[in-house]
Scaffold this motif. Structure first.
Motif, PDB file in Angstrom:
ATOM      1  N   ARG A  15       0.823  -1.212   0.000  1.00 17.62           N
ATOM      2  CA  ARG A  15       0.000   0.000   0.000  1.00 17.62           C
ATOM      3  C   ARG A  15       0.855   1.259   0.000  1.00 17.62           C
ATOM      4  O   ARG A  15       0.562   2.227  -0.697  1.00 17.62           O
ATOM      5  N   VAL A  16       1.917   1.265   0.794  1.00 16.17           N
ATOM      6  CA  VAL A  16       2.807   2.436   0.851  1.00 16.17           C
ATOM      7  C   VAL A  16       3.461   2.663  -0.509  1.00 16.17           C
ATOM      8  O   VAL A  16       3.551   3.793  -1.000  1.00 16.17           O
ATOM      9  N   VAL A  17       3.936   1.580  -1.123  1.00 18.65           N
ATOM     10  CA  VAL A  17       4.556   1.708  -2.446  1.00 18.65           C
ATOM     11  C   VAL A  17       3.541   2.245  -3.441  1.00 18.65           C
ATOM     12  O   VAL A  17       3.839   3.129  -4.251  1.00 18.65           O
ATOM     13  N   THR A  18       2.325   1.754  -3.394  1.00 18.00           N
ATOM     14  CA  THR A  18       1.267   2.238  -4.285  1.00 18.00           C
ATOM     15  C   THR A  18       0.997   3.723  -4.044  1.00 18.00           C
ATOM     16  O   THR A  18       0.856   4.510  -4.991  1.00 18.00           O
ATOM     17  N   LEU A  19       0.938   4.115  -2.788  1.00 19.94           N
ATOM     18  CA  LEU A  19       0.724   5.528  -2.462  1.00 19.94           C
ATOM     19  C   LEU A  19       1.883   6.394  -2.941  1.00 19.94           C
ATOM     20  O   LEU A  19       1.679   7.513  -3.429  1.00 19.94           O
ATOM     21  N   GLU A  20       3.106   5.901  -2.792  1.00 22.80           N
ATOM     22  CA  GLU A  20       4.272   6.661  -3.259  1.00 22.80           C
ATOM     23  C   GLU A  20       4.219   6.844  -4.776  1.00 22.80           C
ATOM     24  O   GLU A  20       4.487   7.930  -5.289  1.00 22.80           O
ATOM     25  N   HIS A  21       3.885   5.793  -5.502  1.00 28.40           N
ATOM     26  CA  HIS A  21       3.781   5.898  -6.960  1.00 28.40           C
ATOM     27  C   HIS A  21       2.654   6.851  -7.362  1.00 28.40           C
ATOM     28  O   HIS A  21       2.809   7.650  -8.289  1.00 28.40           O
ATOM     29  N   SER A  22       1.550   6.742  -6.655  1.00 25.89           N
ATOM     30  CA  SER A  22       0.421   7.624  -6.929  1.00 25.89           C
ATOM     31  C   SER A  22       0.801   9.080  -6.672  1.00 25.89           C
ATOM     32  O   SER A  22       0.472   9.974  -7.450  1.00 25.89           O
ATOM     33  N   SER A  23       1.493   9.315  -5.574  1.00 22.58           N
ATOM     34  CA  SER A  23       1.931  10.672  -5.239  1.00 22.58           C
ATOM     35  C   SER A  23       2.907  11.205  -6.283  1.00 22.58           C
ATOM     36  O   SER A  23       2.804  12.362  -6.713  1.00 22.58           O
ATOM     37  N   ALA A  24       3.847  10.382  -6.718  1.00 15.11           N
ATOM     38  CA  ALA A  24       4.811  10.808  -7.737  1.00 15.11           C
ATOM     39  C   ALA A  24       4.099  11.105  -9.054  1.00 15.11           C
ATOM     40  O   ALA A  24       4.427  12.077  -9.740  1.00 15.11           O
ATOM     41  N   ASP A  25       3.110  10.278  -9.397  1.00 15.47           N
ATOM     42  CA  ASP A  25       2.354  10.507 -10.622  1.00 15.47           C
ATOM     43  C   ASP A  25       1.579  11.819 -10.546  1.00 15.47           C
ATOM     44  O   ASP A  25       1.542  12.587 -11.501  1.00 15.47           O
ATOM     45  N   LYS A  26       0.985  12.097  -9.389  1.00 17.84           N
ATOM     46  CA  LYS A  26       0.247  13.347  -9.221  1.00 17.84           C
ATOM     47  C   LYS A  26       1.173  14.554  -9.278  1.00 17.84           C
ATOM     48  O   LYS A  26       0.828  15.593  -9.855  1.00 17.84           O
ATOM     49  N   GLU A  27       2.359  14.442  -8.704  1.00 18.42           N
ATOM     50  CA  GLU A  27       3.329  15.533  -8.768  1.00 18.42           C
ATOM     51  C   GLU A  27       3.757  15.787 -10.208  1.00 18.42           C
ATOM     52  O   GLU A  27       3.880  16.933 -10.652  1.00 18.42           O
ATOM     53  N   ARG A  28       3.969  14.713 -10.976  1.00 15.64           N
ATOM     54  CA  ARG A  28       4.355  14.858 -12.377  1.00 15.64           C
ATOM     55  C   ARG A  28       3.236  15.529 -13.171  1.00 15.64           C
ATOM     56  O   ARG A  28       3.468  16.433 -13.953  1.00 15.64           O
TER      57      ARG A  28
END
Length: 102
Positions: A15-28
């Motif tokens: 879940r944390v990894v998924t959230l990190e990827h989601s956050s990075a995608d949103k920042e991009r």
């Protein structure tokens, strides 16, 4: 309880990894939107500058046309007065030479 702890750790890490990827995608995506907005503002400013320059050229042309039309009106007025004066002069000369006398 010790058996479920590794499964829960794995689930939490996923879940944390998924959230990190989601956050990075949103920042991009946010940085892409900001770049797009800046580009649109630049294009809008260029368009406004072109429009203002075009309006200035049109105003210059129309003011030049107005003065040309004014000059043409003056010239036509002088020509009309010359024609009317010539007709009047012809009638007066005809009358002086005897005109309608029998």
């Amino acid at each position: 309880m010790t058996e479920k702890a590794p499964d829960m750790d794995h689930d939490i890490r996923a879940r944390v990894v998924t959230l990190e990827h989601s956050s990075a995608d949103k920042e991009r995506r946010l940085s892409d939107l900001e770049a797009w907005k800046a580009q649109r503002e630049i294009e809008s400013a260029r368009h406004d500058e072109k429009w203002n320059a075009m309006e200035a050229r049109i105003d210059t042309r129309f003011s030049g046309l107005e003065s040309s039309v004014g000059d043409i009106k003056k010239t036509l007025s002088h020509i009309n007065w010359l024609i009317i004066g010539g007709i009047i002069t012809g009638v007066v000369a005809f009358l002086i030479k005897g005109g309608f006398a029998p």
